[in-house]
Design an enzyme around this catalytic site. Structure first.
Site, PDB file in Angstrom:
ATOM      1  N   HIS A 196       0.479  -9.094   6.840  1.00 25.89           N
ATOM      2  CA  HIS A 196       1.908  -9.034   6.528  1.00 25.89           C
ATOM      3  C   HIS A 196       2.694 -10.074   7.330  1.00 25.89           C
ATOM      4  O   HIS A 196       3.546  -9.729   8.153  1.00 25.89           O
ATOM      5  CB  HIS A 196       2.457  -7.635   6.833  1.00 25.89           C
ATOM      6  CG  HIS A 196       2.933  -6.917   5.616  1.00 25.89           C
ATOM      7  ND1 HIS A 196       3.184  -5.566   5.610  1.00 25.89           N
ATOM      8  CD2 HIS A 196       3.215  -7.338   4.357  1.00 25.89           C
ATOM      9  CE1 HIS A 196       3.584  -5.182   4.418  1.00 25.89           C
ATOM     10  NE2 HIS A 196       3.601  -6.238   3.636  1.00 25.89           N
ATOM     11  N   PHE A 226       2.740  -7.627  12.117  1.00 25.52           N
ATOM     12  CA  PHE A 226       2.797  -6.293  12.708  1.00 25.52           C
ATOM     13  C   PHE A 226       1.877  -5.289  12.013  1.00 25.52           C
ATOM     14  O   PHE A 226       1.686  -4.202  12.521  1.00 25.52           O
ATOM     15  CB  PHE A 226       4.233  -5.750  12.649  1.00 25.52           C
ATOM     16  CG  PHE A 226       5.240  -6.618  13.349  1.00 25.52           C
ATOM     17  CD1 PHE A 226       5.413  -6.531  14.715  1.00 25.52           C
ATOM     18  CD2 PHE A 226       5.999  -7.532  12.640  1.00 25.52           C
ATOM     19  CE1 PHE A 226       6.332  -7.332  15.368  1.00 25.52           C
ATOM     20  CE2 PHE A 226       6.927  -8.340  13.279  1.00 25.52           C
ATOM     21  CZ  PHE A 226       7.093  -8.234  14.650  1.00 25.52           C
ATOM     22  N   HIS A 227       1.323  -5.646  10.850  1.00 30.15           N
ATOM     23  CA  HIS A 227       0.636  -4.662  10.021  1.00 30.15           C
ATOM     24  C   HIS A 227      -0.755  -5.136   9.609  1.00 30.15           C
ATOM     25  O   HIS A 227      -0.983  -5.477   8.445  1.00 30.15           O
ATOM     26  CB  HIS A 227       1.460  -4.366   8.760  1.00 30.15           C
ATOM     27  CG  HIS A 227       2.879  -4.000   9.024  1.00 30.15           C
ATOM     28  ND1 HIS A 227       3.917  -4.391   8.198  1.00 30.15           N
ATOM     29  CD2 HIS A 227       3.441  -3.275  10.011  1.00 30.15           C
ATOM     30  CE1 HIS A 227       5.059  -3.928   8.671  1.00 30.15           C
ATOM     31  NE2 HIS A 227       4.792  -3.255   9.777  1.00 30.15           N
ATOM     32  N   PRO A 228      -1.731  -5.163  10.512  1.00 32.70           N
ATOM     33  CA  PRO A 228      -3.082  -5.547  10.107  1.00 32.70           C
ATOM     34  C   PRO A 228      -3.708  -4.500   9.203  1.00 32.70           C
ATOM     35  O   PRO A 228      -3.544  -3.298   9.414  1.00 32.70           O
ATOM     36  CB  PRO A 228      -3.828  -5.661  11.441  1.00 32.70           C
ATOM     37  CG  PRO A 228      -3.090  -4.752  12.374  1.00 32.70           C
ATOM     38  CD  PRO A 228      -1.648  -4.838  11.951  1.00 32.70           C
ATOM     39  N   MET A 229      -4.430  -4.951   8.186  1.00 36.10           N
ATOM     40  CA  MET A 229      -5.014  -4.065   7.176  1.00 36.10           C
ATOM     41  C   MET A 229      -6.294  -4.682   6.630  1.00 36.10           C
ATOM     42  O   MET A 229      -6.520  -5.868   6.775  1.00 36.10           O
ATOM     43  CB  MET A 229      -4.038  -3.883   5.991  1.00 36.10           C
ATOM     44  CG  MET A 229      -2.681  -3.329   6.317  1.00 36.10           C
ATOM     45  SD  MET A 229      -1.552  -3.416   4.884  1.00 36.10           S
ATOM     46  CE  MET A 229      -0.507  -4.785   5.369  1.00 36.10           C
TER      47      MET A 229
END
Length: 688
Positions: free
Chosen positions: A467, A623-626
């Site tokens: 993100h 901020f949003h590792p996936m």
């Protein structure tokens, strides 16, 4: 290493005096001794982090040797130093520009965190429960009064329903497991030396990680009657830990002192929580549901069945009710959010107040540094106490090193007990019927790999989405005081369906936000003197780019390469954000792109719209590792099944953002929780 040494100090002092000179009306770097402050702070950093920063400093120090100067930076004359810094800051050579920006960020943050500078800027991080806080958060002049209803955004249902401001009672279970009765908001944790070296624990379920996924799994299974043990590498949080300067708290609650990076062009900061409660302690509390189109894609491309919007509602609904998810109250939207509202309204763009997990919020503007009043319902004040109430136990400062597998089934974990300095202090062996990994998309794949977990898909550690995010800053004629009110308060979704862009009015405190103020030297000092007049608008792209996580000498190392499509969309986002700021009345807007200075009129936006944006032009954060242990029906293309059960190892589950097959498109914490609850029910046999 015990911190940066005196050679590093000499270089930092020489650089700081150029970046933050005296004589602008604000105390400069020398007046607050910013280089020595940074050296003192570095004594508390992890040794590997000290080495990384020291390498940057020494690269900077020696770089002029290869130029016409043929001297080290600290040996240059003041005029040559200034010239070198200015050339490096605007250089077309990416590595030179990036090192300059990284060191500038460190020094500006340290400078703005000095008490004398906070006083000069008018920043007070103490949060009081009185009318003064609410008064400071009211809309700027000429805006609607707080009593007016918020604007009605387009397709508001994508955010999930607004729920009543109440909590639901925690269910009581007659379990006979020796659970102690505690208040629902009390979190009992244990850590070395409470947990002796060489301990053996035998449980039904061991959960690795205590963030959004691990906490919900623990509470759901404990309430279903399971004997649950949660292991968290970070330390516990108490009331005293939530006081003090925000930057100090941020470093204490984050891995790598808040300086984790994803390697690539450009390198991208990726703050990760390492504390009881995980990243929910240091996030902004935004609560989206997964968009229906993303869930449909997961079903059609990856075979993720049973996870439509309607089917996930049975998980979202109770989670949102328990966490008191609701729109940001109009009176707490804050001046920064009101700027976004004004600009969006002027341009006819859809948006509105964000939904957040809050109770009795006072608009302290410190959500991402550990809420000082515990109004934000992070896991350490919500689901973890609920799990403990039902009999679960939480071990802090406990790093899991290996998952044990015997006969194709997970049987437990080996872990290291840590002291308060994160040094090994003992060992722990846990035997369990089920192992649930909730260590996050960076560390879950590393743990799976280091445990030699088989994976025929070869997808463990691949498909990293992060993100990517950036933003623009706008300076106004009057004070904004952007740190008052809610830190992240307002969204604009007009380009979400067409360009995968979501805008969120988000800001930060001076001690961290100063690093993003444009310019260097006297020009930067002038802008820093106007910090109270600054508003910011951030945005992120649902990335189609992908990265990878590797285990390098026992450390998780993430790399990522942004593709041209995502860079192009980020360029569009910068242009739109700048236009929103100008429409809101900004006198000048800084897009943060090399070669483009301030924009002061909408006709100047053409230089943004017509520019080809390359990834290395962007100043990004994530901020949003996936995605690094993605779920799917086919074991040849996915790591876990649609309920998080590992394809190859029985009794091994993953319940965090690793399982998302692609970028979820919005802030992911609610979707992590919904899928975690769904996984926990499958573990407990409550779903088929």
């Amino acid at each position: 290493m015990r911190g940066l040494d005196d050679r590093d100090l000499k270089t930092l002092s020489a650089l700081a005096s150029i970046l933050l000179p005296e004589g602008s009306g604000l105390p400069g770097a020398e007046a607050v001794d910013v280089a020595r402050r940074l050296q003192s702070r570095s004594a508390s950093w992890d040794g590997a982090q000290v080495k990384r920063i020291s390498w940057l400093i020494r690269a900077w120090e020696t770089a002029p040797l290869a130029s016409r100067h043929m001297r080290r930076f600290s040996s240059l004359s003041p005029d040559d130093r200034r010239s070198w810094v200015e050339q490096s800051y605007r250089s077309r050579v990416a590595w030179r520009r990036l090192i300059t920006s990284a060191l500038k960020q460190l020094l500006f943050i340290e400078w703005a965190s000095a008490p004398d500078i906070e006083d000069e800027l008018g920043y007070d991080y103490r949060c009081r429960r009185d009318d003064e806080v609410h008064g400071a958060a009211r809309p700027i002049a000429g805006e609607p009064q707080p009593s007016e209803p918020p604007p009605e955004p387009r397709d508001y249902s994508r955010l999930g329903p607004a729920v009543a401001q109440k909590t639901i009672p925690i269910a009581a279970f007659e379990r006979g497991l020796g659970a102690r009765e505690t208040d629902s908001n009390t979190l009992v944790t244990h850590a070395w030396p409470d947990v002796p070296d060489g301990s053996l624990e035998v449980v039904d379920v061991v959960v690795i990680g205590s963030g959004a996924g691990g906490a919900v799994v623990a509470a759901t299974l404990a309430e279903a009657g399971a004997n649950v043990l949660v292991l968290e590498e970070g330390d516990r949080v108490d009331e005293a830990d939530l006081k003090g300067a925000p930057f100090d708290r941020f470093q204490r609650f984050c891995r790598d002192d808040g300086m984790t990076q994803v390697l690539g062009r450009p390198p991208i900061p990726l703050p990760l929580g390492k504390v009881v409660g995980g990243t929910t302690v240091v996030n902004s509390g935004t609560c989206f549901r997964a968009p229906e189109r993303v869930l449909r894609q997961w079903a059609s491309e990856f075979g993720v069945s049973g996870a439509s919007s309607d089917e996930l509602a049975e998980h979202y609904d109770p989670i949102e009710e328990f966490l008191n998810v609701r729109p940001v109250p109009w009176e707490l939207l804050g001046p920064n959010g009101m700027v976004a509202h004004r600009g969006a309204t002027a341009l006819g763009l859809s948006g509105g107040p964000l939904l957040r997990n809050i109770k009795d919020c006072h608009g302290c503007g410190q959500c991402a540094f550990g809420c000082p009043t515990n109004a934000k319902q992070a896991m350490h004040v919500s689901y973890l106490p609920r799990a403990v109430k039902a009999g679960a136990r939480v071990f802090a400062r406990c790093r899991v090193d290996r998952i044990d597998v015997d006969g194709g089934r997970a049987t437990g974990v080996h872990a290291t007990l840590l002291d308060r300095n994160s040094k090994p202090a003992g060992s722990l062996l846990v035997k369990a019927l089920n192992v649930i990994v909730s260590a996050g998309a960076i560390h879950t794949p590393v743990l799976l790999g280091s445990s030699d977990i088989p994976d025929r898909s070869r997808q463990t550690g691949h498909n990293l989405r992060i993100h990517p995010a950036t933003g623009v800053g706008g300076f106004f004629g009057d004070d904004i005081v952007n740190w008052k009110g809610t830190l992240q308060s307002y969204y604009i979704d007009a380009l979400f369906d067409s360009h995968e862009l979501m805008f969120e009015a988000t800001t930060t405190v001076p001690g961290i936000g100063a690093g993003s103020v444009p310019g260097i030297g006297a020009a930067a000092m002038e802008e820093l003197g106007s910090f109270r007049k600054l508003a910011t608008l951030g945005f992120y792209v649902s990335d189609t780019s992908a990265g990878r996580v590797r285990n390098v000498r026992g450390e998780a190392v993430a790399s990522y390469r942004m593709n041209e499509l995502d860079a192009h969309r980020m360029g569009i986002g910068i242009s739109v954000a700048a236009e929103i700021m100008l429409a809101a009345g900004a006198e000048r807007v800084y897009p943060g792109l090399p070669g483009i200075d301030a924009i002061s009129a909408r006709e100047d936006l053409d230089q943004l719209k017509d520019r080809r944006i390359r990834p290395e032009h962007l100043r990004l954060t994530a901020f949003h590792p996936m995605g690094t242990a993605r779920m799917g029906a086919d074991p040849s293309t996915s790591v876990v099944d649609p309920f998080g059960h590992h394809h190859e190892v029985a009794g091994l589950w993953v319940a965090d953002a690793s399982v998302f097959p692609s970028c979820v498109g919005v802030n992911p914490q609610m979707t992590i929780m919904a899928f975690a609850r769904r996984t926990a029910q499958r573990v407990a046999g409550l779903s088929s």
